[in-house]
Design an enzyme around this catalytic site. Sequence first.
Site, PDB file in Angstrom:
ATOM      1  N   ARG A  79      -6.488  -3.808 -10.091  1.00 48.98           N
ATOM      2  CA  ARG A  79      -7.414  -4.791  -9.512  1.00 48.98           C
ATOM      3  C   ARG A  79      -8.538  -4.968 -10.514  1.00 48.98           C
ATOM      4  NH1 ARG A  79     -10.567  -2.000  -5.440  1.00 48.98           N
ATOM      5  NH2 ARG A  79     -12.313  -2.298  -6.841  1.00 48.98           N
ATOM      6  N   HIS A  99     -13.362  -5.033  -5.102  1.00 49.88           N
ATOM      7  CA  HIS A  99     -12.440  -4.994  -3.950  1.00 49.88           C
ATOM      8  C   HIS A  99     -12.514  -6.318  -3.181  1.00 49.88           C
ATOM      9  CE1 HIS A  99     -10.334  -3.603  -0.393  1.00 49.88           C
ATOM     10  NE2 HIS A  99     -11.360  -3.996   0.330  1.00 49.88           N
ATOM     11  N   TYR A 152     -18.284   2.663  -9.224  1.00 51.22           N
ATOM     12  CA  TYR A 152     -17.314   3.765  -9.198  1.00 51.22           C
ATOM     13  C   TYR A 152     -16.267   3.690 -10.317  1.00 51.22           C
ATOM     14  CZ  TYR A 152     -14.908   0.180  -6.387  1.00 51.22           C
ATOM     15  OH  TYR A 152     -14.353  -0.988  -5.940  1.00 51.22           O
TER      16      TYR A 152
HETATM   17  C1  LIG Z   1      -6.627   0.641   9.263  1.00 52.31           C
HETATM   18  C2  LIG Z   1      -7.722   0.250   8.328  1.00 52.31           C
HETATM   19  N1  LIG Z   1      -8.525   1.188   7.805  1.00 52.31           N
HETATM   20  C3  LIG Z   1      -9.506   0.844   6.941  1.00 52.31           C
HETATM   21  C4  LIG Z   1      -9.715  -0.474   6.606  1.00 52.31           C
HETATM   22  C5  LIG Z   1     -10.806  -0.860   5.603  1.00 52.31           C
HETATM   23  N2  LIG Z   1     -10.143  -1.229   4.339  1.00 52.31           N
HETATM   24  C6  LIG Z   1      -9.908  -2.514   4.016  1.00 52.31           C
HETATM   25  S1  LIG Z   1      -9.079  -2.647   2.564  1.00 52.31           S
HETATM   26  C7  LIG Z   1      -9.062  -0.971   2.346  1.00 52.31           C
HETATM   27  C8  LIG Z   1      -8.426  -0.359   1.133  1.00 52.31           C
HETATM   28  C9  LIG Z   1      -7.010  -0.753   0.967  1.00 52.31           C
HETATM   29  O1  LIG Z   1      -6.531  -0.266  -0.250  1.00 52.31           O
HETATM   30  P1  LIG Z   1      -5.089  -0.616  -0.747  1.00 52.31           P
HETATM   31  O2  LIG Z   1      -4.105  -0.400   0.328  1.00 52.31           O
HETATM   32  O3  LIG Z   1      -4.866   0.113  -2.026  1.00 52.31           O
HETATM   33  O4  LIG Z   1      -5.152  -2.197  -1.002  1.00 52.31           O
HETATM   34  P2  LIG Z   1      -6.069  -2.997  -2.038  1.00 52.31           P
HETATM   35  O5  LIG Z   1      -7.350  -3.338  -1.315  1.00 52.31           O
HETATM   36  O6  LIG Z   1      -6.295  -2.165  -3.227  1.00 52.31           O
HETATM   37  O7  LIG Z   1      -5.305  -4.247  -2.343  1.00 52.31           O
HETATM   38  C10 LIG Z   1      -9.690  -0.327   3.414  1.00 52.31           C
HETATM   39  C11 LIG Z   1      -9.840   1.126   3.516  1.00 52.31           C
HETATM   40  C12 LIG Z   1      -8.868  -1.434   7.194  1.00 52.31           C
HETATM   41  N3  LIG Z   1      -8.983  -2.738   6.908  1.00 52.31           N
HETATM   42  N4  LIG Z   1      -7.873  -1.056   8.038  1.00 52.31           N
END
Ligand SMILES: Cc1ncc(C[n+]2csc(CCOP(=O)(O)OP(=O)(O)O)c2C)c(N)n1
Length: 356
Positions: free
Chosen positions: A257, A261, A270
């Site tokens: 990425r 985020h 970070y």
């Molecule tokens: C069940 C849940 N827990 C926490 C969140 C908050 N949250 C949104 S995106 C994210 C990280 C996701 O990381 P990843 O699966 O690696 O996807 P990326 O954002 O890197 O594409 C979190 C913790 C959420 N949306 N849903």
Amino acid sequence: MPKKIIYKAQTELLEILDMQGKADAKLLKNIPADLFVPLYELMFRMRKFDEKALNLQRQGRIGTYGSLRGQEAAQAGITLALEKNDWVVPSFREHGVAIGLGLPMHRIYLYWKGDERGNIVPEDMRLLPASVPVGSQFQHATGLGLAMKLKKESSVAVGFGGDGATSEGDFHEALNFAGVFKAQTLFFIQNNQWAISVPRSLQSASVSLAQKAHAYGLPGLQVDGNDVLAVYLASKTALDHIRSGKGPYLIEAVTYRMGDHTTSDDHWRYRSKEEVQYWEARDPINRMRIFLTEQKLWSDKKEENLLAETTRLVESEVEKLEAIPAPDPMDIFNHMFASMPWNLKEQQAQLKRRLG
Ligand SMILES: Cc1ncc(C[n+]2csc(CCOP(=O)(O)OP(=O)(O)O)c2C)c(N)n1
Ligand SMILES: [Mg+2]
């Protein structure tokens, strides 16, 4: 009795393009040459869509936005390997896949404007709406993949998720169920190294995320997710495997990425400059451009034309977006319950009075 080995596994990594844009000649033969330019053009469109979205957000013309910058190869490679009747079950960062499937960009911008009408997918597309609860998409993909099997359709359901999503129970339940019932499902993990500020190293002690598939009895392949040719070939291999009735498959596309985020994040809090620079040197679009140029399929003139054409497309999509009238504020009460509970009815009446 002496101990016996009952299971041995190895996980492969597939790469075709090196950093200089040179391709492995043997592997390259498996990819139709008439896809090289479309794969590049699709990645380019995704990048321009994304840059515009970030500008719109900074100007207050859309809301919070999650950039896909850096993940264009992962998303273009899988998209162009799909067939018309395959199901796509996205999380929240697959706008590139949606663009590749033909969802008009203004619909996607509308969603990120905070307008849920942008999340209503045209009926003739086998695409589910963007979904924010991390990991929940995998179960929908398993269900759809099982439905395809029961209906004796050859279609595959592709469930998308990130590295972070593989730590959710949903992911493991979906893989387990899909493995047992041979659902026609492809689990497509974009390991972009981060789940907000949590690095991949704190996500799992496994060497790869691909190997998690083995525990559930399905094949898992790791692919260089910044190499669009490799992602296409990996996806095609997995989809053929599933279509031929051999059951589900997992792909881990290793990518990055490149930005925050979402626009509500500041990744410099970070991540180090060195790390970001390392991945910038592996930009999937530049790598493919070098390859195309070496193959004599690309030129500065073609790049100029593509830029002009894409800029026009993006601008006209923004015009369409901004011509859509704001939703009726009363809509906030609709679409959640079949019959509205009393407390919502009360609030609805209050808002109605307030709005006059
Ligand atoms: C069940 C849940 N827990 C926490 C969140 C908050 N949250 C949104 S995106 C994210 C990280 C996701 O990381 P990843 O699966 O690696 O996807 P990326 O954002 O890197 O594409 C979190 C913790 C959420 N949306 N849903
Ligand atoms: Mg991630």
